[in-house]
Write a protein that holds these residues in place. Structure first.
Motif, mmCIF file in Angstrom:
data_model
loop_
_atom_site.group_PDB
_atom_site.id
_atom_site.type_symbol
_atom_site.label_atom_id
_atom_site.label_comp_id
_atom_site.label_asym_id
_atom_site.label_seq_id
_atom_site.Cartn_x
_atom_site.Cartn_y
_atom_site.Cartn_z
ATOM 1 N N GLY A 37 -3.037 4.576 4.460
ATOM 2 C CA GLY A 37 -3.208 2.968 3.949
ATOM 3 C C GLY A 37 -3.063 1.900 5.006
ATOM 4 N N GLY A 38 -3.248 0.814 4.705
ATOM 5 C CA GLY A 38 -3.162 -0.301 5.766
ATOM 6 C C GLY A 38 -4.345 -1.445 5.166
ATOM 7 N N TYR A 39 -4.336 -2.433 6.162
ATOM 8 C CA TYR A 39 -5.108 -3.656 6.024
ATOM 9 C C TYR A 39 -6.145 -3.794 6.966
ATOM 10 N N THR A 40 -7.384 -4.159 6.368
ATOM 11 C CA THR A 40 -8.462 -4.851 7.188
ATOM 12 C C THR A 40 -8.659 -6.413 6.983
ATOM 13 N N VAL A 41 -8.518 -7.197 8.062
ATOM 14 C CA VAL A 41 -8.439 -8.548 7.781
ATOM 15 C C VAL A 41 -9.639 -9.464 8.311
ATOM 16 N N CYS A 42 -9.983 -10.661 7.795
ATOM 17 C CA CYS A 42 -11.030 -11.444 8.287
ATOM 18 C C CYS A 42 -10.802 -12.126 9.524
ATOM 19 N N LYS A 91 -7.646 -12.817 -1.177
ATOM 20 C CA LYS A 91 -7.659 -13.727 -0.423
ATOM 21 C C LYS A 91 -6.240 -14.629 -0.671
ATOM 22 N N THR A 92 -5.917 -15.230 0.412
ATOM 23 C CA THR A 92 -4.970 -16.094 0.323
ATOM 24 C C THR A 92 -5.287 -17.596 -0.090
ATOM 25 N N LEU A 93 -4.562 -18.181 -1.003
ATOM 26 C CA LEU A 93 -4.738 -19.618 -1.706
ATOM 27 C C LEU A 93 -4.576 -20.272 -0.397
ATOM 28 N N LYS A 94 -5.276 -21.509 -0.319
ATOM 29 C CA LYS A 94 -5.261 -22.673 0.759
ATOM 30 C C LYS A 94 -5.836 -21.996 1.859
ATOM 31 N N THR A 95 -5.083 -21.156 2.485
ATOM 32 C CA THR A 95 -5.557 -20.701 3.846
ATOM 33 C C THR A 95 -6.783 -19.845 4.024
ATOM 34 N N ASP A 96 -7.121 -19.214 2.856
ATOM 35 C CA ASP A 96 -8.321 -18.520 2.793
ATOM 36 C C ASP A 96 -8.556 -17.167 3.784
ATOM 37 N N PHE A 97 -7.365 -16.531 4.016
ATOM 38 C CA PHE A 97 -7.278 -15.498 4.851
ATOM 39 C C PHE A 97 -7.799 -14.454 3.626
ATOM 40 N N HIS A 98 -8.796 -13.506 4.003
ATOM 41 C CA HIS A 98 -9.013 -12.211 3.218
ATOM 42 C C HIS A 98 -8.614 -10.924 3.817
ATOM 43 N N ALA A 99 -8.259 -10.272 3.020
ATOM 44 C CA ALA A 99 -7.799 -8.656 3.462
ATOM 45 C C ALA A 99 -8.040 -7.817 2.588
ATOM 46 N N CYS A 100 -8.558 -6.635 3.166
ATOM 47 C CA CYS A 100 -8.728 -5.498 2.199
ATOM 48 C C CYS A 100 -7.550 -4.776 2.215
ATOM 49 N N THR A 101 -6.663 -4.281 1.246
ATOM 50 C CA THR A 101 -5.400 -3.284 1.274
ATOM 51 C C THR A 101 -6.375 -1.956 0.738
ATOM 52 N N PHE A 102 -6.070 -1.001 1.417
ATOM 53 C CA PHE A 102 -6.723 0.399 1.188
ATOM 54 C C PHE A 102 -5.810 1.700 1.369
ATOM 55 N N MET A 103 -6.292 2.625 0.599
ATOM 56 C CA MET A 103 -5.591 3.737 0.630
ATOM 57 C C MET A 103 -6.461 4.898 0.382
ATOM 58 N N VAL A 153 -3.916 1.059 10.320
ATOM 59 C CA VAL A 153 -3.706 2.399 9.532
ATOM 60 C C VAL A 153 -2.225 2.708 9.684
ATOM 61 N N GLY A 154 -1.748 3.142 8.452
ATOM 62 C CA GLY A 154 -0.287 3.613 8.432
ATOM 63 C C GLY A 154 -0.626 5.100 7.664
ATOM 64 N N ALA A 155 0.539 5.867 7.778
ATOM 65 C CA ALA A 155 0.166 7.138 7.260
ATOM 66 C C ALA A 155 1.555 7.747 6.614
ATOM 67 N N TRP A 206 0.843 -0.948 -0.004
ATOM 68 C CA TRP A 206 -0.157 -0.057 -0.092
ATOM 69 C C TRP A 206 0.883 1.284 0.034
ATOM 70 N N ILE A 207 1.961 1.110 0.193
ATOM 71 C CA ILE A 207 3.043 2.385 0.337
ATOM 72 C C ILE A 207 3.344 3.145 -1.219
ATOM 73 N N GLY A 208 3.296 2.450 -2.161
ATOM 74 C CA GLY A 208 3.953 2.694 -3.432
ATOM 75 C C GLY A 208 3.284 4.139 -3.879
ATOM 76 N N ILE A 209 4.287 5.142 -4.101
ATOM 77 C CA ILE A 209 3.649 6.329 -5.120
ATOM 78 C C ILE A 209 4.616 6.426 -6.130
ATOM 79 N N LYS A 210 4.352 6.124 -7.273
ATOM 80 C CA LYS A 210 5.163 6.189 -8.505
ATOM 81 C C LYS A 210 5.434 7.961 -8.536
ATOM 82 N N VAL A 211 6.540 8.333 -8.953
ATOM 83 C CA VAL A 211 6.686 9.741 -9.178
ATOM 84 C C VAL A 211 7.260 10.383 -10.663
ATOM 85 N N THR A 212 6.713 11.176 -11.201
ATOM 86 C CA THR A 212 7.457 11.781 -12.283
ATOM 87 C C THR A 212 7.660 13.042 -12.260
#
Length: 769
Positions: A262-267, A206-218, A151-153, A88-94
């Motif tokens: 940004g950050g993550y909410t997790v199941c 979601k992760t394969l096999k372990t089925d963890f669901h996560a929302c990455t947000f910004m 949350v991170g900032a 979630w931290i990426g910021i492409k800059v031109t």
């Protein structure tokens, strides 16, 4: 590469000057975390040089199928991967359509980064000239909130110096992430949904096999010279990525800033169908405060942690920086809020080792958390193992044990063994002893016996059953022996009668038997419940005690010491001092065959037993064993120097104790093992804390009383630390003139100082010279 490039500072980790060779090491050293998530110090903007991308969510893992040439019965099905999470931290800059990339710039000047440990933030600043000759100043600051731990900032600013420029920010989320250490080049994440709304974006994966669901947000905000900007948000999407596009004409010496939350909410914390709603709520909480208020709250939250956890050292900046770095990283990794979590050996700083839980937690980390936080935090760590007891019984069953014998895993995520080296998986069974020792250590320190009838006794019974079944009666020796093991010293595999393993096995059985009797007498209803559940008879306990009372311990009469294992004296006993330094570290220079035949000890082994059970032996016996084994120890495990430092201090070998302290406290900062780019050694950092509190401070529990035997290295003017002992907060300050004790919380307390009783009362400074 210069391994000592970190600037000495009491409260910060500082790097000055840009060196592409140190980028991956710095990504580890400047990592940030908040107990719920963490990330390596990757650049926000593009970087085409050598880098190790890493963002991590606590408790989320992937069962990567074990890769071995041949299968053995009982082998773990998978190797648990600490999962690299969507970025979630990426910021492409031109800048005027040229991508900002420090690997491609004409010049990088005034590059500086700082990890401020006192306040919990990471900052990077530099001036650079791009290939199109535009010169810019860049500043980025980021943190992961302790208050809103989803949350991170980030505040990311650019100021053109020599010309006006069109600056484009492309903040993005990227779920197309792979682990560096995948066994089969598999993808671990599947993207389910990508969504944008205004200046917010979400990727549910979601992760394969372990089925963890996560929302990455910004969510983004823009400012020009401190004034809010409302630019149109153009959105672009790919199959696993979403980006916003912002463009602004900026004059020389104007500052264009993007704030990214940004950050993550997790199941594991929310319904998996409501992760976007939870993310919106987290963003609302964060953005309503704004970056500056969030940062102020961060400073206050860290001040609260430091109030209890800090250790001060006067007169030695490198030693001070080392201990604070260790305490900081331990608190970034685990805060004790969630009993489902544990302390991974790399924390949130890398993927190596797989799994989140090792015997390190019980052997090294519990004392730190028990003493610097509320005792409930340590109890949570013990409860974590109780919750995994059924899995420990299953692990033992896979290896052919029965009747409720429990073998705790060497490495785990969910209680199931997931380590895929046979000599460790099957043979490093001493880990079982550390689990029982932690229960003993916790009750001894806190005085809270209630854990044992509630949970701990069942754990002890499972462990005692394992040791009883694992021992073999030797008619030749007329004793019980334990064959085919690897002790803490992993530079000896498949040995017979590792002294530490045999000793802790004997102790575990006796400890279980003692507590069965105590619970029977004092907690009758718990005793009935447990006995019905485990179906334990007096006859079975008798057969355990037969093994314990007749355990074999290899010993050399010639040297007057217990032998690390039966064949130790068959080796060519050349000390480390006589080893060619060009051959070090031997784990990177020698074949495994050569290491296994050598006398060299990776970490404290026999001495680990003397550390745990110090009061079973005289100081003279400790000294004899220390003087015998220390010269063969190469300390190529991060867990080794701290034990040796504590014992050297006990033996008044203060120069040696100080050298070992520096080695453990600056293991990563000075990259002793030449591997810091893979991540930090989080669990051994608790050993650094022990080196001061138990080593120099001499803290022990003696006859149910808190005891100190303070010593001070000549290199220091003084040092101080606090301990939370049974709801008494005691501050200890040691100088060359004496030691002061101050009771900051709690009623009158009697302690021992150098064996003499001393009464400490609230708000009265007691000095012992």
């Amino acid at each position: 590469m210069n391994q000592n490039y970190i600037q000495p500072d009491n409260w910060s980790i500082i790097e000055e000057g840009f060196d592409p060779e140190s980028v991956k090491s710095s990504e580890s050293l400047f990592s940030i975390g908040n107990g719920a998530m963490g990330q390596r110090a990757n650049f926000e903007e593009n970087y085409t040089g050598a880098t190790f991308q890493g963002s991590y969510i606590a408790g989320v893992y992937y069962p990567d199928k074990t890769r071995v040439g041949w299968w053995k019965n009982g082998y773990p099905e998978y190797f648990a991967k600490v999962l690299n999470a969507p970025n979630w931290i990426g910021i492409k800059v031109t800048i005027n359509d040229e991508v900002l990339d420090l690997n491609a710039c004409k010049k990088v000047e005034e590059f500086r980064r700082e990890l401020n440990m006192k306040e919990g933030w990471y900052e990077r600043t530099f001036t650079t000239t791009l290939q199109n000759d535009i010169q810019i100043e860049v500043a980025s600051k980021r943190f992961l909130s302790l208050d809103i731990d989803e949350v991170g900032a980030i505040a990311y600013s650019i100021k053109p110096i020599n010309n006006n420029a069109t600056i484009k920010y492309l903040p993005y989320l990227d779920a197309g992430i792979e682990n560096e250490d995948t066994n089969w080049e598999e993808k671990f994440w599947e993207t389910i949904q990508i969504k944008a709304a205004g200046n917010q974006a979400f990727i549910v994966a979601k992760t394969l096999k372990t089925d963890f669901h996560a929302c990455t947000f910004m969510q983004t905000e823009l400012k020009l010279d401190g004034e809010s900007l409302h630019l149109p948000t153009n959105v672009s999407e790919k199959s696993t990525e979403i980006a916003f596009h912002y463009s602004q004409e900026v004059n020389p010496n104007e500052t264009f800033t993007i704030y990214k939350y940004g950050g993550y909410t997790v199941c594991s914390n929310h319904n998996k169908n409501e992760l976007i709603a939870a993310a919106k709520k987290a963003l609302q909480n964060a953005t309503s405060l704004g970056f500056d208020t969030l940062l102020q709250n961060q400073k206050e939250a860290w001040a609260k942690i430091w109030e209890m956890a800090d250790i001060t050292i006067e007169g030695d900046v490198k030693a001070q920086q080392g201990i604070r770095f260790n305490i900081f990283q331990l608190n970034q990794t685990y805060l004790g809020k969630d009993s489902r979590l544990n302390i991974g050996p790399k924390g949130f700083t890398g993927e190596k080792y797989g799994g989140s839980t090792y015997w390190d937690t019980e052997a090294y980390c519990i004392p730190f958390y028990m003493t610097t936080k509320d005792q409930q935090v340590a109890r949570n760590l013990l409860q974590y193992r109780y919750n995994h007891l059924e899995k420990a019984i299953e692990n033992a069953e896979k290896l052919g044990f029965n009747n409720g014998a429990a073998l705790y895993p060497m490495v785990t995520m969910n209680g199931e063994e997931c380590h895929n080296e046979w000599e460790i998986t099957f043979e490093e069974i001493h880990r079982n002893g550390a689990i029982a020792f932690a229960i003993f250590n916790y009750t001894r320190y806190t005085g809270d016996y209630s854990y044992i009838p509630e949970m701990g006794l069942e754990v002890m019974i499972g462990i005692a059953r394992f040791w009883h079944q694992r021992a073999t009666f030797s008619t030749a020796k007329d004793k019980y022996v334990i064959l085919g093991v690897t002790g803490p010293n992993e530079y000896e595999n498949n040995v017979n009668n590792n002294w530490y393993t045999n000793y802790i096995a004997q102790w575990c059985i006796k400890f279980a038997q003692e507590n069965i009797q105590k619970v029977k007498q004092e907690y009758a209803s718990d005793y009935e419940r447990i006995m019905q559940k485990v179906r334990l008879s007096d006859q079975e306990i008798s057969s355990w005690m037969e093994v314990a009372e007749n355990m074999y311990f290899p010993r050399s009469e010639e040297y007057g010491v217990y032998l690390q294992q039966d064949g130790f004296l068959d080796k060519d006993l050349v000390s480390v001092a006589d080893l060619d330094q060009k051959q070090r570290p031997i784990n990177q220079k020698w074949s495994w065959d050569r290491i296994l035949r050598s006398p060299y000890i990776k970490q404290a082994d026999t001495l680990q037993g003397f550390y745990f059970f110090e009061d079973h032996f005289t100081t003279q016996e400790l000294e004899k064993h220390f003087d015998f084994y220390e010269p063969f120890t190469v300390h190529e495990s991060s867990l080794s120097p701290c034990v040796h430092s504590i014992q050297a201090a006990k033996l008044d070998k203060m120069d040696m104790a100080y050298t070992f302290y520096l080695r453990t406290s600056r293991l990563d900062l000075d990259d002793y093992n030449k591997e810091v780019e893979e991540g930090l050694h989080i669990t051994s950092m608790a050993g650094t804390w022990m080196s001061i509190v138990e080593g120099f401070g001499g803290m022990r529990i003696k006859n149910d009383t808190l005891s100190f035997e303070p010593r001070i290295p000549w290199q220091w003017k003084g040092y101080s630390f606090k301990v939370n002992f049974r709801n008494h907060i005691l501050k200890i300050n040691v100088t060359h003139d004496g030691t002061t004790f101050e009771l900051e919380k709690g009623n009158d307390l009697v302690i021992l100082v150098d064996g003499i009783k001393v009464a400490v009362t609230p708000n009265n400074l007691v000095t012992v010279s």
